[in-house]
Design an enzyme around this catalytic site. Structure first.
Site, PDB file in Angstrom:
ATOM      1  N   CYS A   1      -4.013  -1.231  -2.355  1.00 12.14           N
ATOM      2  CA  CYS A   1      -4.476   0.230  -2.434  1.00 12.14           C
ATOM      3  C   CYS A   1      -4.892   0.503  -3.699  1.00 12.14           C
ATOM      4  CB  CYS A   1      -2.694   0.868  -2.587  1.00 12.14           C
ATOM      5  SG  CYS A   1      -2.992   2.394  -3.143  1.00 12.14           S
TER       6      CYS A   1
ATOM      7  N   ASP B   1       0.799  -1.135   0.043  1.00 16.29           N
ATOM      8  CA  ASP B   1       0.064  -0.143  -0.093  1.00 16.29           C
ATOM      9  C   ASP B   1       0.859   1.193  -0.115  1.00 16.29           C
ATOM     10  OD1 ASP B   1      -2.473   1.450   0.034  1.00 16.29           O
ATOM     11  OD2 ASP B   1      -2.096   1.879   2.272  1.00 16.29           O
ATOM     12  N   SER B   2       0.595   2.283  -0.555  1.00 13.29           N
ATOM     13  CA  SER B   2       1.150   3.380  -0.527  1.00 13.29           C
ATOM     14  C   SER B   2       1.530   3.896   1.063  1.00 13.29           C
ATOM     15  CB  SER B   2       0.173   4.758  -1.047  1.00 13.29           C
ATOM     16  OG  SER B   2      -1.067   4.876  -0.319  1.00 13.29           O
TER      17      SER B   2
ATOM     18  N   GLU C   1      -4.763   9.468   8.554  1.00 17.00           N
ATOM     19  CA  GLU C   1      -3.583   9.384   8.815  1.00 17.00           C
ATOM     20  C   GLU C   1      -2.910  10.293   9.934  1.00 17.00           C
ATOM     21  OE1 GLU C   1      -0.462   8.340   6.258  1.00 17.00           O
ATOM     22  OE2 GLU C   1      -1.920   6.663   5.447  1.00 17.00           O
TER      23      GLU C   1
ATOM     24  N   CYS D   1     -11.320   3.006  -1.127  1.00 21.01           N
ATOM     25  CA  CYS D   1     -10.043   3.285  -0.710  1.00 21.01           C
ATOM     26  C   CYS D   1      -9.706   2.553   0.596  1.00 21.01           C
ATOM     27  CB  CYS D   1      -9.732   4.871  -0.193  1.00 21.01           C
ATOM     28  SG  CYS D   1      -8.395   5.312   0.350  1.00 21.01           S
TER      29      CYS D   1
ATOM     30  N   HIS E   1      -8.344   3.033   3.400  1.00 21.61           N
ATOM     31  CA  HIS E   1      -8.321   3.837   4.474  1.00 21.61           C
ATOM     32  C   HIS E   1      -9.813   3.853   5.086  1.00 21.61           C
ATOM     33  CE1 HIS E   1      -4.215   4.963   3.576  1.00 21.61           C
ATOM     34  NE2 HIS E   1      -4.365   5.715   4.469  1.00 21.61           N
TER      35      HIS E   1
HETATM   36  N1  DGL Z   1      -4.416   3.395  -0.051  1.00 20.08           N
HETATM   37  C1  DGL Z   1      -4.715   4.367  -0.950  1.00 20.08           C
HETATM   38  C2  DGL Z   1      -5.998   3.946  -1.635  1.00 20.08           C
HETATM   39  O1  DGL Z   1      -6.640   2.851  -1.291  1.00 20.08           O
HETATM   40  C3  DGL Z   1      -4.951   5.799  -0.279  1.00 20.08           C
HETATM   41  C4  DGL Z   1      -4.061   6.428   0.386  1.00 20.08           C
HETATM   42  C5  DGL Z   1      -3.301   7.292  -0.687  1.00 20.08           C
HETATM   43  O2  DGL Z   1      -3.754   8.309  -1.422  1.00 20.08           O
HETATM   44  O3  DGL Z   1      -2.176   7.056  -0.855  1.00 20.08           O
HETATM   45  O4  DGL Z   1      -6.515   4.417  -2.716  1.00 20.08           O
END
Ligand code: DGL
Length: 273
Positions: free
Chosen positions: A70, A7-8, A154, A188, A190
């Site tokens: 992600c 993931d990012s 975050e 997403c 998150h």
């Molecule tokens: N984890 C990313 C997603 O599922 C969102 C976080 C980011 O913008 O890096 O899209």
């Protein structure tokens, strides 16, 4: 060999947790590119380059299968990586958008996601493909970018009173575009952390019939099915029940923030991508 989960940042931990609950025997390697997150508003070229670097790193660490946990990376980088950058005989890379879409069966669908995912139209294209395949006619798909949600989560502010403003803002905008929504995709990784606020908003607006689609369980079940269908891959996966965490940020910062997403303490290792 291991299963890699990328993931990012921290959001993929919500997916990893569900995968490990369903498939605890395998060995996992989580990689969060926290030093360069969020990816959500970055260009295609940058997201593709960063994601490919992460994939290469996980491959070098002994992963045979990598989940891009992600949505932004799945939307912008997955297809190019699958088509140009990997040898499927040595590595498979899977995303989270297709399994999510396969779990949807409403007719007025709202997609909440980052700007990058929304702009890529990946959810719209995948949903349309699915209806064509099922000969199920058409449905209405409405997208809403929620650029403030990831920073709120975050920074640990997602359950604060201040978060209510942005929950109301994006959900109101979405419902103004389609007041008949019956399905809400949290597109997403998150966003499950905002679920209590999202559910409260839905209740307060008399929309209890709306089905909220969360990705964790869906992606975990889809991985299980995939391994049943691909015995050659399943056979080479090691079964020690371990999980290591890698981050491009400082390890102690990752360990602290990971607590927002996971119930268990983690001890991450810093890596350079
Ligand atoms: N984890 C990313 C997603 O599922 C969102 C976080 C980011 O913008 O890096 O899209």
């Amino acid at each position: 060999m291991k299963i890699g989960v990328f993931d990012s940042g921290y959001g993929g931990l919500t997916i990893l947790e569900k995968i490990r609950q369903l498939l605890p025997v395998y060995d996992y390697l989580y990689l969060g590119d926290n030093a360069r997150a969020p990816y959500g508003s970055r260009s295609f070229e940058v997201i593709y380059r960063y994601t490919l670097q992460a994939v290469r790193h996980l491959e070098a660490e002994g992963c045979r299968l990598i989940i891009l946990a992600c949505n932004t990376a799945s939307a912008k980088a997955l297809r190019s990586i699958q088509q140009h950058d990997i040898d499927p005989a040595r590595l498979r890379v899977l995303g989270v958008i297709r399994p999510t879409v396969e779990a949807v069966n409403g007719h007025h669908i709202g997609v909440l996601a980052t700007q990058g995912t929304v702009q890529s139209q990946s959810y719209v294209l995948e949903l349309e493909k699915q209806w064509q395949k099922a000969n199920a006619g058409t449905a209405m798909i409405t997208q809403q970018a929620c650029p403030m949600w990831v920073p709120l989560i975050e920074s640990g502010e997602h359950l604060s009173d201040g978060a209510d403003y942005f929950v109301d803002k994006y959900l109101s905008e979405l419902w103004q575009k389609d007041p008949l929504l019956d399905t809400l995709i949290l597109g997403c990784t998150h966003y499950p952390l905002l679920l209590p606020k999202i559910e409260a908003w839905i209740r307060a607006h008399g929309l209890r019939h709306v089905q909220i689609v969360e990705q964790g369980d869906i992606v975990a079940q889809s991985l299980k099915d995939y391994l049943l269908r691909h015995r050659d891959i399943d056979d080479v996966l090691s079964r020690g029940g371990t999980c290591r965490y890698l981050t491009s940020e400082q390890a102690d910062k990752f360990n602290q923030s990971a607590g927002i997403f996971l119930n268990t303490p983690v001890s991450a290792e810093h890596i350079e991508l």
